[in-house]
Write an enzyme that holds these catalytic residues in place. Structure first.
Site, PDB file in Angstrom:
ATOM      1  N   TYR A  29      -2.997   6.550 -33.234  1.00  0.00           N
ATOM      2  CA  TYR A  29      -2.512   7.058 -32.244  1.00  0.00           C
ATOM      3  C   TYR A  29      -0.882   6.979 -32.261  1.00  0.00           C
ATOM      4  O   TYR A  29      -0.456   5.712 -32.482  1.00  0.00           O
ATOM      5  CB  TYR A  29      -3.065   6.734 -30.671  1.00  0.00           C
ATOM      6  N   HIS A  68      -5.402  12.706 -28.637  1.00  0.00           N
ATOM      7  CA  HIS A  68      -6.263  12.730 -29.632  1.00  0.00           C
ATOM      8  C   HIS A  68      -5.472  11.620 -30.622  1.00  0.00           C
ATOM      9  O   HIS A  68      -4.331  12.135 -30.867  1.00  0.00           O
ATOM     10  CB  HIS A  68      -6.954  13.793 -30.170  1.00  0.00           C
ATOM     11  N   LYS A 114      -7.374  16.155 -37.656  1.00  0.00           N
ATOM     12  CA  LYS A 114      -6.419  15.022 -37.767  1.00  0.00           C
ATOM     13  C   LYS A 114      -5.820  15.039 -39.184  1.00  0.00           C
ATOM     14  O   LYS A 114      -6.557  15.609 -40.160  1.00  0.00           O
ATOM     15  CB  LYS A 114      -7.586  13.694 -37.662  1.00  0.00           C
TER      16      LYS A 114
END
Length: 181
Positions: A118, A126, A157
């Protein structure tokens, strides 16, 4: 100084105020019994993994004790981690580097990677990155790269390979992205 008790492969901060402070200082650990905490306003002990415990211990942010109340050294935590965590040396090297760069590093197990990373912290965003740690001289099956890329793309991601080796080997980060022809 925040005090934790080493219990198997985890360390637990039982003092709830200290647990909140530690969590607020960098999203370290997981509050027991709270699957998705929203900030540090919780009333629970904090469970730390061995990578987090070692990192905090090395930085002088944590004192670790065994169940009998004896102080546990950095070397003892490191030995335990080496014994029970496959490729510990590589994982810890990358974990420490990412933390030193200001990222929040959590387990990526549910995504099939080593870390979910993160920029700000869980509950605030997220995780934008999934990181897989490998030895720089390790061969990788191209199909594994495709699988990892597809998975990371499906959960929105970026997939990063962190390539490194023993102690002085630098870490190389490779960001893999889907491209449309």
């Amino acid at each position: 100084m925040i005090r934790a008790v080493l219990l198997g492969l985890r360390a637990v901060v039982f003092d709830r105020e200290a647990a909140r402070r530690l969590y607020a200082s960098g999203y370290y650990g997981k509050p027991l019994g709270i699957p998705k905490p929203r900030g540090s306003n919780f009333d629970a002990p904090l469970e730390l993994g061995l990578l987090e415990t070692l990192h905090l211990l090395e930085r002088g942010m944590l004192e670790v004790y065994d169940e009998e109340g004896h102080r546990v050294s950095v070397e003892e935590v490191r030995r335990r981690a080496e014994r029970f965590i496959p490729k510990f040396e590589l994982l810890y090297k990358v974990y420490r580097d990412l933390r030193d760069r200001g990222y929040v590093v959590r387990s990526g197990l549910k995504y099939g990677s080593d870390f979910a990373v993160y920029e700000r912290g869980p509950g605030l965003e997220h995780a934008p990155y999934l990181v897989h740690v490998m030895r720089v001289d390790e061969e990788i099956d191209p199909l594994e790269i495709v699988r990892a890329g597809r998975l990371s793309h499906s959960v929105r991601k970026a997939f990063i390979l962190a390539l490194t080796g023993p102690r002085d080997t630098p870490i190389r980060y490779l960001l893999l992205k889907w491209s449309k022809p």
